[in-house]
Write an enzyme that holds these catalytic residues in place. Structure first.
Site, PDB file in Angstrom:
ATOM      1  N   ARG A 177     -52.455  -1.045 -58.041  1.00 43.48           N
ATOM      2  CA  ARG A 177     -53.076  -2.203 -57.373  1.00 43.48           C
ATOM      3  C   ARG A 177     -54.581  -2.026 -57.216  1.00 43.48           C
ATOM      4  NH1 ARG A 177     -49.022  -2.653 -58.746  1.00 43.48           N
ATOM      5  NH2 ARG A 177     -47.115  -3.256 -57.669  1.00 43.48           N
ATOM      6  N   CYS A 226     -46.432  -7.942 -50.673  1.00 42.44           N
ATOM      7  CA  CYS A 226     -46.537  -6.737 -49.835  1.00 42.44           C
ATOM      8  C   CYS A 226     -47.906  -6.668 -49.167  1.00 42.44           C
ATOM      9  CB  CYS A 226     -46.318  -5.486 -50.677  1.00 42.44           C
ATOM     10  SG  CYS A 226     -44.597  -5.311 -51.153  1.00 42.44           S
ATOM     11  N   GLU A 296     -52.703  -3.764 -49.237  1.00 40.29           N
ATOM     12  CA  GLU A 296     -52.605  -4.269 -50.614  1.00 40.29           C
ATOM     13  C   GLU A 296     -53.203  -5.678 -50.642  1.00 40.29           C
ATOM     14  OE1 GLU A 296     -48.965  -3.645 -52.771  1.00 40.29           O
ATOM     15  OE2 GLU A 296     -49.228  -5.507 -53.899  1.00 40.29           O
TER      16      GLU A 296
HETATM   17  C1  LIG Z   1     -43.756 -13.806 -52.847  1.00 37.08           C
HETATM   18  C2  LIG Z   1     -44.782 -12.886 -53.447  1.00 37.08           C
HETATM   19  C3  LIG Z   1     -44.372 -11.817 -54.221  1.00 37.08           C
HETATM   20  C4  LIG Z   1     -45.308 -10.943 -54.775  1.00 37.08           C
HETATM   21  N1  LIG Z   1     -44.882  -9.899 -55.529  1.00 37.08           N
HETATM   22  C5  LIG Z   1     -45.776  -9.073 -56.116  1.00 37.08           C
HETATM   23  C6  LIG Z   1     -45.339  -7.995 -56.943  1.00 37.08           C
HETATM   24  O1  LIG Z   1     -44.153  -7.775 -57.145  1.00 37.08           O
HETATM   25  N2  LIG Z   1     -46.286  -7.206 -57.512  1.00 37.08           N
HETATM   26  C7  LIG Z   1     -47.626  -7.416 -57.329  1.00 37.08           C
HETATM   27  O2  LIG Z   1     -48.448  -6.688 -57.895  1.00 37.08           O
HETATM   28  N3  LIG Z   1     -48.072  -8.434 -56.534  1.00 37.08           N
HETATM   29  C8  LIG Z   1     -47.186  -9.257 -55.936  1.00 37.08           C
HETATM   30  N4  LIG Z   1     -47.635 -10.290 -55.137  1.00 37.08           N
HETATM   31  C9  LIG Z   1     -49.074 -10.435 -54.877  1.00 37.08           C
HETATM   32  C10 LIG Z   1     -49.818 -11.394 -55.846  1.00 37.08           C
HETATM   33  O3  LIG Z   1     -48.938 -12.358 -56.366  1.00 37.08           O
HETATM   34  C11 LIG Z   1     -50.476 -10.651 -56.999  1.00 37.08           C
HETATM   35  O4  LIG Z   1     -51.415  -9.711 -56.523  1.00 37.08           O
HETATM   36  C12 LIG Z   1     -51.180 -11.613 -57.976  1.00 37.08           C
HETATM   37  O5  LIG Z   1     -51.477 -10.913 -59.161  1.00 37.08           O
HETATM   38  C13 LIG Z   1     -52.451 -12.234 -57.398  1.00 37.08           C
HETATM   39  O6  LIG Z   1     -52.890 -13.246 -58.293  1.00 37.08           O
HETATM   40  P1  LIG Z   1     -53.683 -14.532 -57.769  1.00 37.08           P
HETATM   41  O7  LIG Z   1     -54.121 -15.299 -58.957  1.00 37.08           O
HETATM   42  O8  LIG Z   1     -52.878 -15.273 -56.770  1.00 37.08           O
HETATM   43  O9  LIG Z   1     -54.940 -13.831 -57.077  1.00 37.08           O
HETATM   44  P2  LIG Z   1     -55.659 -14.251 -55.713  1.00 37.08           P
HETATM   45  O10 LIG Z   1     -54.745 -14.008 -54.568  1.00 37.08           O
HETATM   46  O11 LIG Z   1     -56.272 -15.593 -55.837  1.00 37.08           O
HETATM   47  O12 LIG Z   1     -56.833 -13.161 -55.688  1.00 37.08           O
HETATM   48  C14 LIG Z   1     -56.556 -11.797 -55.518  1.00 37.08           C
HETATM   49  C15 LIG Z   1     -57.835 -11.026 -55.873  1.00 37.08           C
HETATM   50  O13 LIG Z   1     -58.077 -11.183 -57.266  1.00 37.08           O
HETATM   51  C16 LIG Z   1     -59.355 -11.778 -57.468  1.00 37.08           C
HETATM   52  N5  LIG Z   1     -59.224 -12.672 -58.628  1.00 37.08           N
HETATM   53  C17 LIG Z   1     -58.294 -13.629 -58.852  1.00 37.08           C
HETATM   54  N6  LIG Z   1     -58.486 -14.182 -60.059  1.00 37.08           N
HETATM   55  C18 LIG Z   1     -59.566 -13.573 -60.594  1.00 37.08           C
HETATM   56  C19 LIG Z   1     -60.302 -13.717 -61.816  1.00 37.08           C
HETATM   57  N7  LIG Z   1     -59.964 -14.600 -62.774  1.00 37.08           N
HETATM   58  N8  LIG Z   1     -61.397 -12.936 -62.004  1.00 37.08           N
HETATM   59  C20 LIG Z   1     -61.769 -12.039 -61.067  1.00 37.08           C
HETATM   60  N9  LIG Z   1     -61.125 -11.832 -59.907  1.00 37.08           N
HETATM   61  C21 LIG Z   1     -60.039 -12.607 -59.674  1.00 37.08           C
HETATM   62  C22 LIG Z   1     -59.683 -12.496 -56.187  1.00 37.08           C
HETATM   63  O14 LIG Z   1     -61.095 -12.631 -56.023  1.00 37.08           O
HETATM   64  C23 LIG Z   1     -59.083 -11.548 -55.169  1.00 37.08           C
HETATM   65  O15 LIG Z   1     -59.961 -10.460 -54.957  1.00 37.08           O
HETATM   66  C24 LIG Z   1     -46.700 -11.167 -54.555  1.00 37.08           C
HETATM   67  C25 LIG Z   1     -47.112 -12.263 -53.775  1.00 37.08           C
HETATM   68  C26 LIG Z   1     -46.161 -13.107 -53.225  1.00 37.08           C
HETATM   69  C27 LIG Z   1     -46.637 -14.292 -52.417  1.00 37.08           C
END
Ligand SMILES: Cc1cc2nc3c(=O)[nH]c(=O)nc-3n(C[C@H](O)[C@H](O)[C@H](O)COP(=O)(O)OP(=O)(O)OC[C@H]3O[C@@H](n4cnc5c(N)ncnc54)[C@H](O)[C@@H]3O)c2cc1C
Length: 302
Positions: A177, A226, A296
């Site tokens: 992560r 998480c 996380e």
């Molecule tokens: C129900 C649920 C289950 C989940 N299960 C998992 C799991 O099993 N494993 C896991 O790893 N995560 C899990 N997550 C967490 C999350 O889904 C992941 O971390 C996901 O990859 C975040 O993507 P996002 O586009 O929503 O990022 P955001 O939440 O929008 O952003 C997260 C970070 O990434 C940055 N970011 C986003 N897009 C970009 C981009 N294009 N360029 C630069 N920076 C960027 C943002 O600035 C921020 O710092 C879960 C979340 C939920 C709600």
């Protein structure tokens, strides 16, 4: 924050940027928490350096939002504008077993699209919500799969040079992560090296992961996945569970009854309530186990 500079407002359409004023982050995050600010949606990647340059000139801070599924955002008037890529414009492209995917693409849809091309390797990531860009930033992972090892190349806006660049996967560090991207880098597209496999086999892997997720996670509630990283060799969820903290609350912020490392917004939780719950649980785990849990979830509070 409101964008008030006439110079910036006039330049936005020419840069392919759409201004969405007064957006509530509570409506753009899976936790359903977050204050209000102006959102800039980027339709043309090539103008990003110009946009960031102009924001700097105007003294406007920015944060970058993907799908909003891993962020805990403060309430009230936010002191920065949000940037976000507009929805993906093109479906993935294939060259052999390498898929070129836009960072704005939905991760889950990308996994199933690849599966339909008989390309696997990502099935563990099914059910991780959010964008491909967010998954790259976080090195998203689940059930023994992480996105990092599949990355062959990333196109990005690099804050260090102020330019659009391409990085080789081997030049990027993907840890648990955590990645070596700079905080202000913006991922725009990625080439993923996949494993040729029959669709039926990949689908079976997807089904198994979906079932595990459904059985263990509070998927119908608002969460950010998480809250804490697992400490080396241990499970943060198990530690919290063993302290009897499932259902523990601060206002409407609540430790999930289903998975102790998921904190849910059980109504109208504020960011202060969620942060208080995070601090409280961290302190209890520290007192009981001598372990300092690391977030996380990405916290945006100032
Ligand atoms: C129900 C649920 C289950 C989940 N299960 C998992 C799991 O099993 N494993 C896991 O790893 N995560 C899990 N997550 C967490 C999350 O889904 C992941 O971390 C996901 O990859 C975040 O993507 P996002 O586009 O929503 O990022 P955001 O939440 O929008 O952003 C997260 C970070 O990434 C940055 N970011 C986003 N897009 C970009 C981009 N294009 N360029 C630069 N920076 C960027 C943002 O600035 C921020 O710092 C879960 C979340 C939920 C709600």
């Amino acid at each position: 924050m409101r964008i008030e500079s006439p110079k910036l407002i006039a330049a936005l359409p020419e840069m392919g940027v759409e201004l969405r004023p007064r957006v509530s982050l509570a409506e753009h995050t899976s936790l359903g928490i977050g204050g209000t600010t102006d959102l800039l949606r980027i339709h043309q990647h090539r103008h990003l350096p110009e946009l960031i340059g102009l924001l700097r000139q105007e003294g406007i801070e920015h944060r970058f939002l993907g799908g909003g599924t891993n962020v805990l955002v403060m309430d009230g008037e936010l002191p920065w504008v949000m940037l976000q890529l507009a929805a993906e414009r093109n479906p993935p492209r294939l060259e052999g077993s390498v898929a070129s995917v836009e960072a704005a693409a939905d991760l889950g849809r990308t996994v199933t699209w690849c599966a339909k091309q008989d390309l696997g390797g990502l099935e563990g990531l099914i059910g991780v919500p959010g964008s491909v860009g967010g998954a790259l930033r976080m090195n998203a992972g689940a059930y023994g799969t992480q996105i990092g090892p599949c990355v062959r190349e990333v196109e990005l806006y690099r804050a260090a040079t102020g330019r659009l660049e391409t990085l080789r996967g081997t030049d990027i560090r993907f840890d648990y992560r955590h990645t070596s991207f700079a905080p202000d880098d913006i991922m725009l597209a990625v080439k993923l090296e996949l494993l040729p496999r029959p669709y039926a086999e990949i689908l079976q892997g997807i089904r198994v992961c979906n079932e595990k997720r459904r059985a263990s996670q509070p998927l119908s509630q608002k969460s950010a996945g998480c809250i804490f990283k697992n400490p080396p060799g241990a499970s943060a969820g198990r530690m919290i569970d063993e302290l009897g903290l499932k259902g523990h609350r601060a206002g409407d912020a609540c430790v999930s009854e289903r998975h102790a490392n998921f904190f849910v917004n059980a109504g109208r939780a504020t960011s202060a309530e969620m942060l208080a719950l995070v601090a409280d649980v961290r302190e209890r785990v520290r007192a009981a186990h001598g372990v300092e849990l690391e977030n996380e979830v990405i916290v945006w509070k100032d």
